[in-house]
Design a protein around this motif. Structure first.
Motif, mmCIF file in Angstrom:
data_model
loop_
_atom_site.group_PDB
_atom_site.id
_atom_site.type_symbol
_atom_site.label_atom_id
_atom_site.label_comp_id
_atom_site.label_asym_id
_atom_site.label_seq_id
_atom_site.Cartn_x
_atom_site.Cartn_y
_atom_site.Cartn_z
ATOM 1 N N SER A 19 1.232 10.268 2.310
ATOM 2 C CA SER A 19 2.170 9.613 1.403
ATOM 3 C C SER A 19 3.577 9.625 1.989
ATOM 4 O O SER A 19 3.849 10.308 2.985
ATOM 5 N N LYS A 20 4.470 8.905 1.349
ATOM 6 C CA LYS A 20 5.858 8.836 1.824
ATOM 7 C C LYS A 20 6.584 10.166 1.655
ATOM 8 O O LYS A 20 7.660 10.370 2.230
ATOM 9 N N TYR A 21 6.003 11.074 0.899
ATOM 10 C CA TYR A 21 6.649 12.373 0.670
ATOM 11 C C TYR A 21 6.362 13.371 1.786
ATOM 12 O O TYR A 21 6.978 14.432 1.842
ATOM 13 N N THR A 22 5.428 13.043 2.648
ATOM 14 C CA THR A 22 5.112 13.894 3.795
ATOM 15 C C THR A 22 5.769 13.312 5.033
ATOM 16 O O THR A 22 5.655 12.116 5.305
ATOM 17 N N LYS A 23 6.468 14.137 5.787
ATOM 18 C CA LYS A 23 7.184 13.691 6.981
ATOM 19 C C LYS A 23 6.567 14.316 8.232
ATOM 20 O O LYS A 23 6.471 15.540 8.330
ATOM 21 N N LEU A 24 6.151 13.456 9.141
ATOM 22 C CA LEU A 24 5.534 13.952 10.375
ATOM 23 C C LEU A 24 6.232 13.437 11.632
ATOM 24 O O LEU A 24 5.803 13.745 12.746
ATOM 25 N N ASP A 25 7.302 12.685 11.457
ATOM 26 C CA ASP A 25 7.934 12.074 12.628
ATOM 27 C C ASP A 25 8.710 13.070 13.486
ATOM 28 O O ASP A 25 9.201 12.711 14.558
ATOM 29 N N HIS A 26 8.818 14.311 13.044
ATOM 30 C CA HIS A 26 9.476 15.350 13.846
ATOM 31 C C HIS A 26 8.487 16.115 14.718
ATOM 32 O O HIS A 26 8.890 16.934 15.541
ATOM 33 N N SER A 71 3.844 1.681 7.588
ATOM 34 C CA SER A 71 3.770 1.933 6.152
ATOM 35 C C SER A 71 3.141 0.748 5.444
ATOM 36 O O SER A 71 3.359 -0.413 5.834
ATOM 37 N N TYR A 72 2.342 1.056 4.448
ATOM 38 C CA TYR A 72 1.714 0.004 3.664
ATOM 39 C C TYR A 72 1.637 0.477 2.222
ATOM 40 O O TYR A 72 0.831 1.337 1.886
ATOM 41 N N GLY A 73 2.505 -0.096 1.374
ATOM 42 C CA GLY A 73 2.536 0.337 -0.011
ATOM 43 C C GLY A 73 2.913 1.809 -0.086
ATOM 44 O O GLY A 73 3.906 2.243 0.477
ATOM 45 N N GLY A 74 2.093 2.585 -0.772
ATOM 46 C CA GLY A 74 2.366 4.006 -0.913
ATOM 47 C C GLY A 74 1.787 4.857 0.185
ATOM 48 O O GLY A 74 1.905 6.082 0.159
ATOM 49 N N SER A 75 1.141 4.221 1.168
ATOM 50 C CA SER A 75 0.503 4.957 2.256
ATOM 51 C C SER A 75 1.266 4.768 3.557
ATOM 52 O O SER A 75 1.819 3.701 3.828
ATOM 53 N N ILE A 76 1.269 5.811 4.359
ATOM 54 C CA ILE A 76 1.865 5.762 5.689
ATOM 55 C C ILE A 76 0.836 6.245 6.699
ATOM 56 O O ILE A 76 0.131 7.225 6.474
#
Length: 197
Positions: free
Chosen positions: A151-158, A167-172
């Motif tokens: 979901s957008k609330y989880t950050k993995l780009d670090h 990103s597509y809707g509520g999914s990344i």
């Protein structure tokens, strides 16, 4: 649930009610495979599908000729259903009932594509642990790619080896590659809700 491409394009597969799953939508799945199609020829790719659920992603790879495919899920009902579908369609899918983290700790095999679709409710550290285990155990082949749906609330780009996001809707979908740069300035985030120019 519909297979969107390959030998069984258009085939609908109906999982039993009551499975503890949140399947990737057909629209998100089509977007994901459009990205992968730009990087891979699917035939004979070795695939690992983590938190496989209904087997939705595994069937898509199988229909496109990927083999072998390993599907891992901790729920007996999900694993049983994947085995049934694999037998019916003669897919080379090995469905394994296991805690995903226990599986990764013991795994001795490397893969061309690793896909993980953990429950969105898992905390940030749990998602990060998936990435760390895959690369600590050298489970991804040199030219391979790992994809984590979240979901957008989880950050993995670090995270180390992060490459780009879609990103597509509520999914990344976060994509990881061995040769990717870890500089945040190079992070590439693309929304599939917007038309590409």
């Amino acid at each position: 649930m519909r297979i969107i491409s390959g030998k069984y394009k258009g085939r609908r597969i109906s999982p039993p009610k009551g499975l503890p799953v949140r399947p990737t939508t057909d629209m998100s799945k089509e977007a994901l495979f459009n990205v992968l199609n730009n990087h891979f020829s699917f035939e004979d790719l070795k695939i690992l599908d983590l938190f496989a659920g209904t087997g939705n992603i595994s069937y898509e790879f199988a229909s496109r000729g990927s083999t072998p495919i390993t599907s891992v899920d901790g729920d007996f009902g999900c694993v049983k259903f994947i085995k049934q579908v694999a037998s019916e369609y003669d897919f080379n899918i090995a469905a394994t009932k296991s805690d995903v983290f226990a599986y990764l700790e013991k795994c001795k095999t490397s893969y061309d594509i690793i896909f993980a679709d953990p429950p969105y409710g898992l905390d940030q550290k749990t998602f990060e642990r998936i990435v760390m285990l895959v690369f600590e155990k050298d489970l991804l082949n040199q030219d391979g790619m790992m994809v984590i749906e979240h979901s957008k609330y989880t950050k993995l780009d670090h995270m180390m080896h992060f490459s780009f996001q879609k990103s597509y809707g509520g999914s990344i979908f976060s994509f990881f590659e061995i040769e990717s740069q870890d500089d945040d300035d190079d992070t590439k985030v693309i929304s599939l809700n917007q038309e590409e120019e």
